[in-house]
Design a protein around this motif. Structure first.
Motif, short mmCIF file in Angstrom:
data_model
loop_
_atom_site.label_atom_id
_atom_site.label_comp_id
_atom_site.label_asym_id
_atom_site.label_seq_id
_atom_site.Cartn_x
_atom_site.Cartn_y
_atom_site.Cartn_z
N SER A 1 0.83 -1.21 0.00
CA SER A 1 0.00 0.00 0.00
C SER A 1 0.86 1.25 0.00
O SER A 1 0.45 2.29 -0.54
CB SER A 1 -0.92 0.00 1.22
N LEU A 2 2.06 1.19 0.57
CA LEU A 2 2.97 2.34 0.56
C LEU A 2 3.34 2.70 -0.87
O LEU A 2 3.36 3.89 -1.24
CB LEU A 2 4.24 2.02 1.37
N VAL A 3 3.62 1.70 -1.70
CA VAL A 3 3.99 1.94 -3.09
C VAL A 3 2.77 2.31 -3.92
O VAL A 3 2.79 3.27 -4.71
CB VAL A 3 4.70 0.71 -3.68
N ASN A 4 1.68 1.58 -3.76
CA ASN A 4 0.49 1.82 -4.57
C ASN A 4 -0.19 3.15 -4.27
O ASN A 4 -0.72 3.81 -5.17
CB ASN A 4 -0.51 0.68 -4.38
N GLU A 5 -0.18 3.55 -3.00
CA GLU A 5 -0.92 4.75 -2.62
C GLU A 5 -0.05 6.01 -2.61
O GLU A 5 -0.57 7.12 -2.78
CB GLU A 5 -1.55 4.54 -1.24
N ARG A 6 1.27 5.84 -2.40
CA ARG A 6 2.12 7.03 -2.29
C ARG A 6 3.40 6.96 -3.11
O ARG A 6 4.08 7.98 -3.28
CB ARG A 6 2.50 7.26 -0.82
N GLY A 7 3.74 5.81 -3.59
CA GLY A 7 5.02 5.66 -4.26
C GLY A 7 4.89 5.28 -5.72
O GLY A 7 3.92 5.63 -6.39
N SER A 8 5.90 4.55 -6.22
CA SER A 8 5.93 4.14 -7.61
C SER A 8 6.69 2.84 -7.74
O SER A 8 7.69 2.61 -7.04
CB SER A 8 6.59 5.21 -8.48
N ARG A 9 6.26 2.00 -8.66
CA ARG A 9 6.98 0.77 -8.94
C ARG A 9 8.26 1.04 -9.74
O ARG A 9 9.15 0.20 -9.78
CB ARG A 9 6.09 -0.21 -9.69
#
Length: 268
Positions: A242-250
């Motif tokens: 959720s940290l990547v999906n909601e605030r970050g980037s792959r």
């Protein structure tokens, strides 16, 4: 500009374990050595998985024994000590320093438990199937920062386009166990309430795949400069966080420059 001391360990600390004979009464560390010190400046993610980039800087330190079989080193190599050192194969111990990651690194991390200061210890192996390619693998166990196991596999093709300029490039792959992903990407109920992120309990698996490239210029006998770029695509438990999906980037990009100066010395 932020100075992440953790990247001190991103440059290889190459120590060749030479075995001296009793006849010449030398110690394993006896002989000619070099010490390289310098710095790197780069534009990269605020934290692992971030969509935001910032200008950063870090010191570079590497050390090696003159005459060892090291033919290529990468900024991705961690601190290593070669217990086996042959022309086409090297293996030994490896370590990595990990410094605290907390909300001071990014507002995105507010409400999440910090990653504690610690490190990783394990082993490495590398071999040269040809004169222009190196494969390297590292497997490291987390200490204090996390309790997982991390594996890095890299391949680099390199060539000297002149007597002073070398270019290199190759793929990178990282995998880890669930304990590593939990420290960096997991979000429990308390963290979810404090941060606003969705809860996430990760499994282990592939962390990322990517490509890296570098160009190095031997400006003088002792001064070496370089430029590098790297792209990584987060996968599996990292990408699903959720940290990547909601605030970050792959998608993780990094580009930078570096310079080191070599000091030569002899140990009795």
């Amino acid at each position: 500009m932020r100075i992440p001391v953790v990247l001190l360990a991103s440059q290889a600390f190459l120590l060749s374990a030479g075995v001296a004979s009793a006849e010449d009464r030398q110690y394993p560390w006896s002989g000619d050595w070099y010490l390289k010190v310098g710095a790197t400046g780069f534009l990269g993610p605020e934290y692992e998985g971030s969509s935001k980039t910032m200008l950063q800087a870090a010191p570079l330190v590497s050390m090696g024994k003159v005459g060892s079989s090291v033919r290529f080193s990468s900024r991705n190599d961690n601190i290593s000590y070669a217990l086996v050192d042959h022309v086409h194969f090297r293996a030994g111990a490896v370590g990595k320093l990990i410094f605290e990651r907390d909300e001071d690194a990014s507002d995105d991390l507010k409400g999440l438990d910090p990653v504690k200061f610690g490190g990783e210890l394990g082993g490495f192996a590398e071999f040269y199937p040809t004169d222009w390619m190196r494969f390297r693998a590292e497997v490291r166990q987390g200490i204090r920062s996390h309790h997982g196991v991390v594996a890095d596999i890299t391949a680099d093709a390199f060539t000297d386009v002149s007597e002073t300029i070398r270019i290199s490039a190759g793929p990178r792959l990282t995998a880890a166990t669930s304990d590593y992903f939990d420290a960096y990407y997991g979000v429990n109920a308390a963290e979810s309430a404090a941060s606003g992120l969705g809860t996430y309990d990760p499994d282990g698996g592939i962390h990322s795949v990517g490509l890296g490239a570098a160009i190095n210029w031997q400006a003088t006998e002792k001064l070496e400069t370089g430029a590098y770029a790297e792209y990584r695509r987060l996968l599996g438990a990292a990408a699903d966080s959720s940290l990547v999906n909601e605030r970050g980037s792959r998608d993780q990009f990094l580009v930078g420059v570096s310079a080191t100066y070599r000091f030569d010395f002899t140990l009795p």
